[in-house]
Design a protein around this motif. Structure first.
Motif, PDB file in Angstrom:
ATOM      1  N   ASP A 200     -25.892  43.225   1.245  1.00  0.00           N
ATOM      2  CA  ASP A 200     -27.572  43.663   1.034  1.00  0.00           C
ATOM      3  C   ASP A 200     -28.565  42.833   0.982  1.00  0.00           C
ATOM      4  O   ASP A 200     -28.716  42.129  -0.484  1.00  0.00           O
ATOM      5  CB  ASP A 200     -27.428  44.618   0.383  1.00  0.00           C
TER       6      ASP A 200
ATOM      7  N   VAL B 164     -21.304  41.864   5.333  1.00  0.00           N
ATOM      8  CA  VAL B 164     -22.374  42.344   5.285  1.00  0.00           C
ATOM      9  C   VAL B 164     -23.085  42.259   4.292  1.00  0.00           C
ATOM     10  O   VAL B 164     -22.414  42.674   3.249  1.00  0.00           O
ATOM     11  CB  VAL B 164     -22.803  43.829   5.898  1.00  0.00           C
TER      12      VAL B 164
ATOM     13  N   ALA C  81     -31.769  38.502  10.756  1.00  0.00           N
ATOM     14  CA  ALA C  81     -30.634  39.720  10.265  1.00  0.00           C
ATOM     15  C   ALA C  81     -28.845  39.057  10.143  1.00  0.00           C
ATOM     16  O   ALA C  81     -28.671  38.748   9.353  1.00  0.00           O
ATOM     17  CB  ALA C  81     -29.895  41.067  11.394  1.00  0.00           C
ATOM     18  N   CYS C  82     -28.941  38.233  11.007  1.00  0.00           N
ATOM     19  CA  CYS C  82     -27.354  37.257  10.811  1.00  0.00           C
ATOM     20  C   CYS C  82     -26.939  36.689  10.012  1.00  0.00           C
ATOM     21  O   CYS C  82     -28.187  35.995   9.722  1.00  0.00           O
ATOM     22  CB  CYS C  82     -27.407  37.071  12.276  1.00  0.00           C
TER      23      CYS C  82
ATOM     24  N   ASP D 126     -24.121  41.079   9.919  1.00  0.00           N
ATOM     25  CA  ASP D 126     -25.181  42.314  10.107  1.00  0.00           C
ATOM     26  C   ASP D 126     -25.648  40.654  11.720  1.00  0.00           C
ATOM     27  O   ASP D 126     -24.990  39.833  11.644  1.00  0.00           O
ATOM     28  CB  ASP D 126     -25.916  42.093   9.211  1.00  0.00           C
ATOM     29  N   HIS D 127     -26.312  41.773  12.774  1.00  0.00           N
ATOM     30  CA  HIS D 127     -26.953  41.079  13.782  1.00  0.00           C
ATOM     31  C   HIS D 127     -27.822  42.391  13.926  1.00  0.00           C
ATOM     32  O   HIS D 127     -28.085  43.647  14.208  1.00  0.00           O
ATOM     33  CB  HIS D 127     -26.000  40.976  14.884  1.00  0.00           C
ATOM     34  N   ASP D 128     -29.404  41.652  15.605  1.00  0.00           N
ATOM     35  CA  ASP D 128     -30.146  43.013  15.535  1.00  0.00           C
ATOM     36  C   ASP D 128     -30.455  41.363  17.157  1.00  0.00           C
ATOM     37  O   ASP D 128     -29.918  42.110  18.133  1.00  0.00           O
ATOM     38  CB  ASP D 128     -31.035  42.722  14.892  1.00  0.00           C
TER      39      ASP D 128
ATOM     40  N   CYS E 268     -34.168  34.970   6.192  1.00  0.00           N
ATOM     41  CA  CYS E 268     -32.529  35.750   6.907  1.00  0.00           C
ATOM     42  C   CYS E 268     -32.372  35.201   5.312  1.00  0.00           C
ATOM     43  O   CYS E 268     -30.671  36.512   5.072  1.00  0.00           O
ATOM     44  CB  CYS E 268     -32.334  34.384   7.523  1.00  0.00           C
TER      45      CYS E 268
END
Lengths: 250, 251
Positions: B116, B114, B65-66, B55-57, B162
């Protein structure tokens, strides 16, 4: 959500009333809640701690001689007389303490099981970063303490496992108990007392945090208080077998 | 620089998953940790292998996100830093690095690294908000807020959700996250009408989502990239006690 607008008029600031929110429970909510269990841990732990402090101070009477501690032990059984029958207060204290300890253990078991369920897959690599040794050993430390308390009751309360075992002759029982050749008894006692020290060191601080008595400014102070209480308890309890071993009390 | 990586590979939620070793020879100490994974993934794609999902944004440390556990620490060894802002200069040449997903029953693995984290969203949806009428924005100066309260609210509001606190907690508890929301909204006048209701609902949802209880070990606040202080959990407990013993609770 619905709104009732009651403002307006000549004033620029209005007021709204929050409507009743329908309950939206999707899945099973565990009861009691984790915070409620923590509150039980904190309150029952506080009761046990108060008892420990009184117990430790009472133990120190052994340094004032055999009469002092034996008289004190007898007084514990007669206190409240004649208003109350003999041993009434003693049994009230025992009952409250038993309820507290049982509640403490039951809550701890529920929380531990939930914690295990909350992380079913462990990390392959996870060194402890911050958590103090005391915090990490609360669960197993608690088990050691329970086992010791059972032995301790059979040893010095009922006298069953005590080499002297004379009811009311506390001084002789203690001296016989911690005799140098019974080093394993003393060792078990010392391990349990140190476990109690660690347990109190994290438990007292944690309890204050649970009861909402911790703030950013007070956190270090509370940790300091917990450490001082824990060390005082440990030293106080250890002083008795130490004195018997070194011949200060004979 | 050269790095030996051990990365958790899991094809999907049902897959058992395992750690797989990779070597990256052309890493640069000025790369961020996510760029290291980008470099690895480029190589994997060229080799016809499945790239590592992560995950990253925003990649500027503000979105939350990370999410990965690097050598046992959520977001890696650098204090107050998200994975995207962690640079390889904090690692030695030739070092072995284990990379795992955030581990919690409430954070099921979607793929590889990743997870949820919808459980945190559901906690917020259950009470981590204020209700405000829409329309013209009210005059900003109409409601005075003491400086100390504003500061504390702001410190708590820095939470980016996070989930590092959950990943670090030995009990898999999200208490630091919940405490941050409780403190953030509870310190401000706008948060008062729903204050009691909020804490009860958020704790209920927290427990229902399968997070564990807090034992005040303090691991969470060390792992937190935004350095949310531990006393927000004390605030959470106090608000909960107040809300459940007062008898004036709104529901």
């Amino acid at each position: 959500m619905h709104w009732t607008f009651t403002g307006g008029g000549p004033h620029p600031v209005g007021m709204v009333t929050l409507g009743e929110r329908p309950a939206t429970r999707v899945r099973h909510t565990p009861r009691p809640s984790s915070v409620q269990l923590k509150i039980v841990m904190a309150v029952s732990g506080a009761l046990a701690l108060l008892y420990l402090v009184a117990h430790m101070i009472g133990n120190l009477k052994i340094f004032l001689g055999a009469d002092a501690i034996n008289t004190y032990a007898a007084w514990l059984r007669t206190v409240g007389e004649p208003a109350l029958p003999a041993e009434t207060l003693l049994w009230i204290v025992r009952a409250v303490l038993t309820v507290a300890i049982v509640a403490h253990i039951v809550s701890a078991v529920i929380l531990t099981r939930r914690a295990h369920r909350a992380r079913p897959i462990k990390y392959a690599h996870r060194p402890p970063v911050k958590g103090s040794y005391a915090a990490r050993t609360m669960r197993w430390g608690g088990v050691i303490i329970v086992l010791f308390v059972i032995y301790h009751l059979l040893d010095l309360t009922t006298g069953t496992l005590n080499p002297n075992g004379v009811s009311g002759d506390v001084h002789a029982n203690v001296v016989a108990d911690f005799a140098p050749h019974r080093w394993y008894v003393t060792l078990f006692y010392a391990i349990a007392v140190v476990a109690v020290g660690f347990h109190v060191r994290h438990g007292l601080w944690s309890g204050l945090q649970t009861l909402g008595r911790s703030s950013a400014a007070a956190q270090n102070t509370l940790k300091g208080v917990a450490l001082v209480v824990a060390v005082a308890l440990t030293v106080g309890f250890l002083s008795v077998p130490f004195a018997v071993l070194t011949g200060l009390v004979r | 620089m050269r790095l030996n990586l051990r990365i958790w590979r899991q094809a999907g939620p049902e897959d058992k998953g395992r750690l797989v070793a990779y070597r990256v020879d052309d890493a640069d100490e000025d790369m961020s940790f996510l760029e290291l994974l980008d470099v690895l993934n480029e190589k994997l794609v060229l080799d016809g292998d499945e790239p590592v999902a992560f995950d990253h944004d925003c990649r500027e440390g503000i979105c939350g996100a990370c999410s990965m556990v690097i050598n046992g620490q959520p977001h890696g060894p650098q204090k107050a830093t998200t994975t995207c802002q962690l640079h390889l200069r904090h690692f030695r040449d030739g070092e072995s690095i284990t990379i795992e997903p955030f581990r919690a029953a409430a954070f099921p693995v979607v793929k590889d690294l990743v997870v949820d984290r919808g459980a945190l969203d559901r906690i917020v949806a259950s009470g981590g908000y204020i209700s405000a009428p829409t329309g013209a924005a009210p005059e900003a100066h109409a409601t005075p807020v003491p400086k100390a309260n504003a500061d504390r609210a702001f410190t708590a509001a820095a939470c980016i959700g996070c989930g590092a606190c959950v990943a670090a907690c030995p009990n898999g508890s999200a208490s630091l996250f919940v405490g941050a929301k409780i403190t953030h909204l509870g310190e401000l006048p706008q948060g008062q009408p729903e204050r009691s209701d909020r804490v009860v609902r958020m704790v209920e949802t927290h427990d229902a989502e399968g997070f564990g209880g807090c034992t005040n070990t303090g691991e969470c606040t060390v792992a937190c990239p935004k350095e949310i202080p531990l006393d927000v959990i004390s605030q959470l407990n106090r608000d909960y006690l107040h809300a459940t013993t007062g008898g004036r609770r709104t529901a």
